[in-house]
Design an enzyme around this catalytic site. Structure first.
Site, PDB file in Angstrom:
ATOM      1  N   ASN A 250      32.043  80.460  31.134  1.00  0.00           N
ATOM      2  CA  ASN A 250      31.664  81.854  30.871  1.00  0.00           C
ATOM      3  C   ASN A 250      32.933  82.676  30.674  1.00  0.00           C
ATOM      4  OD1 ASN A 250      32.509  83.008  33.535  1.00  0.00           O
ATOM      5  ND2 ASN A 250      30.979  81.547  34.263  1.00  0.00           N
TER       6      ASN A 250
ATOM      7  N   LYS B  47      32.967  60.543  25.609  1.00  0.00           N
ATOM      8  CA  LYS B  47      32.779  61.636  24.662  1.00  0.00           C
ATOM      9  C   LYS B  47      31.529  61.370  23.803  1.00  0.00           C
ATOM     10  CE  LYS B  47      34.994  64.090  20.938  1.00  0.00           C
ATOM     11  NZ  LYS B  47      35.925  63.987  19.830  1.00  0.00           N
TER      12      LYS B  47
ATOM     13  N   ASP C 210      25.287  79.074  36.715  1.00  0.00           N
ATOM     14  CA  ASP C 210      24.009  78.864  37.408  1.00  0.00           C
ATOM     15  C   ASP C 210      23.511  77.434  37.253  1.00  0.00           C
ATOM     16  OD1 ASP C 210      23.663  81.434  38.454  1.00  0.00           O
ATOM     17  OD2 ASP C 210      23.106  82.193  36.464  1.00  0.00           O
TER      18      ASP C 210
ATOM     19  N   ASP D  22      23.893  77.753  45.175  1.00  0.00           N
ATOM     20  CA  ASP D  22      24.310  79.156  45.282  1.00  0.00           C
ATOM     21  C   ASP D  22      25.269  79.235  46.473  1.00  0.00           C
ATOM     22  OD1 ASP D  22      24.539  81.906  45.925  1.00  0.00           O
ATOM     23  OD2 ASP D  22      22.761  82.292  44.694  1.00  0.00           O
TER      24      ASP D  22
END
Ligand code: C5P
Length: 395
Positions: A207, A285, A275, A303
């Site tokens: 992210n 690969k 998440d 979490d």
């Protein structure tokens, strides 16, 4: 931080050359360095080079009449804010553990009423030797602070633990040791950065977190005197000097690192943890072999924040982050309850705000007392304000 007085004892090991750089780095940051050389150290560095870099006289001899007349060894050992031993050889560690005082360095170490930080350096076998490990245990029990040693190639051609910590790492440990801010003696855990969840050995899901906010929080906590364990994913920002750094890639690894860093007085979860991870990540690969597109299956990541809050070792104060793109306060308030943390630092990360990956943040602090909106400010200022609030809450 105001400049501190460091008494630097240089032992006789090949890493003594790095202590020349350590002197420069300490002085660059405004500290003064009074150097002491053991006899063996003079085989590796010269008193002249040490004195030139320190800008001070070098002390070497316990029975030097001139030195004793100017400043006796007892006074020398106490005039400093901190005594640093770098490199701390196996021999010096043994002398310290046994309480020997048969030369200037060992006598100063016995006579001082200040904290002592050692940066061990020796061959890997010597480090692993039962005698050294026994001495290390005694020194830790005596409250001696340790920086390093690191793992790596050694001057003797072997590989392993025993390399002296790098000068900047030692400077960080020195500054933590001499800091007497409100968080002195507190251990605070900070998670930061993104996680990378592998698809195959060369591809991953990530992210846009740069690690900027977590890094500034760690720095602000350090500046108030905390001992900070910094568990970070692969971030753009370099980790601040002086933290106990734990680098991880995945959420699973982050959870493990967090659990082994506990107990802590407080924990700040600034990491942007993925998440989901790829449940069917490939060992090799994935090839474009004409058999259609690969199908990725996902599994939920642990979490970390919620699991620490539900665990037996929950720190006194746990702070989570809520990066939202809509209904920020409602979502963050619900998140605080759901995760079981004390505070949530909530922010709007819609692309139009420029917050994700940017240098500013616009946060609302949510606690059981309600929501407190802070004006938009730099991430460093958010961090400083948060660190001050943490210091207040820990009392
Ligand atoms: O659920 P959400 O990702 O919005 O929660 C954000 C907060 O929870 C952050 O403090 C983040 O560091 C933490 N978190 C975590 N482990 C996860 C997901 C989020 O510690 N798997």
């Amino acid at each position: 931080m105001a400049g501190k007085k460091i008494l630097l004892i240089i032992g006789g090991g090949i890493a003594a050359f790095k202590s020349l750089d350590l002197i420069r780095r300490l002085r660059e940051r405004g500290h003064s360095v009074t150097p002491v050389l053991t006899n063996a150290a003079t085989e590796f560095v010269t008193p002249l080079s040490v004195s030139a870099l320190a800008g001070e006289k070098v002390y070497q001899d316990l029975f030097d009449l001139n030195d004793e007349a100017e400043m006796g060894h007892i006074e020398l050992s106490r005039a400093a804010d901190l005594v640093v031993v770098a490199p701390a050889t196996a021999d010096l560690m043994a002398k310290m553990a046994a309480g020997l005082a048969n030369d200037l360095a060992s006598t100063l170490l016995m006579a001082t009423d200040k904290r002592v930080l050692i940066a061990p350096s020796m061959n890997v076998r010597m480090w692993e030797h039962a005698a050294t490990q026994r001495n290390l245990k005694i020194l830790l029990e005596d409250g001696i602070l340790i920086c390093g040693p690191n793992e790596g190639d050694m001057a003797c051609g072997e590989f392993g633990f025993g390399r002296m910590a790098e000068p900047l790492e030692i400077v960080g440990a020195v500054e933590t040791a001499v800091n007497d801010g409100p968080l002195k003696g507190r251990h605070i855990l900070v998670t930061s950065g993104p996680t990378h969840e592998p698809i195959d050995p060369v591809r991953y899901i990530a992210n846009r977190s740069s690690g900027a906010q977590g890094t500034s929080i760690a720095r602000a906590l350090l500046s108030l005197g905390a001992q900070v364990t910094f568990v970070t994913g692969p971030a753009d920002k370099a980790a601040p000097m002086g933290v106990d750094l734990v680098e991880v890639q995945t959420a699973d690894q982050m959870l493990e690192a967090v659990n082994s860093a506990l107990p802590a007085d407080a924990a700040i979860f600034a990491a942007a943890v993925a998440d989901w991870r790829v449940a069917n990540a490939a060992d090799q690969k994935i090839k474009k072999d004409g058999n259609g597109l690969p199908v990725l299956e996902f599994a939920e990541n642990p979490d970390i924040l919620a699991s620490v809050c539900a665990g037996k070792q929950k720190p006194k104060l746990v702070v989570g982050f809520a990066a939202e793109t809509q209904n920020v306060i409602e979502n963050a308030t619900a998140k605080r309850k759901r995760k079981g943390c004390d505070w949530i630092v909530a922010n709007d990360v819609s692309p139009s705000t420029g917050i994700m990956g940017g240098s500013e943040n616009d946060v609302t602090l949510i606690s059981e007392d309600g929501a407190e909106n802070w004006p938009r400010m730099g991430k460093d200022q958010v961090a400083q304000r948060l660190a001050e609030k943490i210091a207040e809450a820990l009392g």
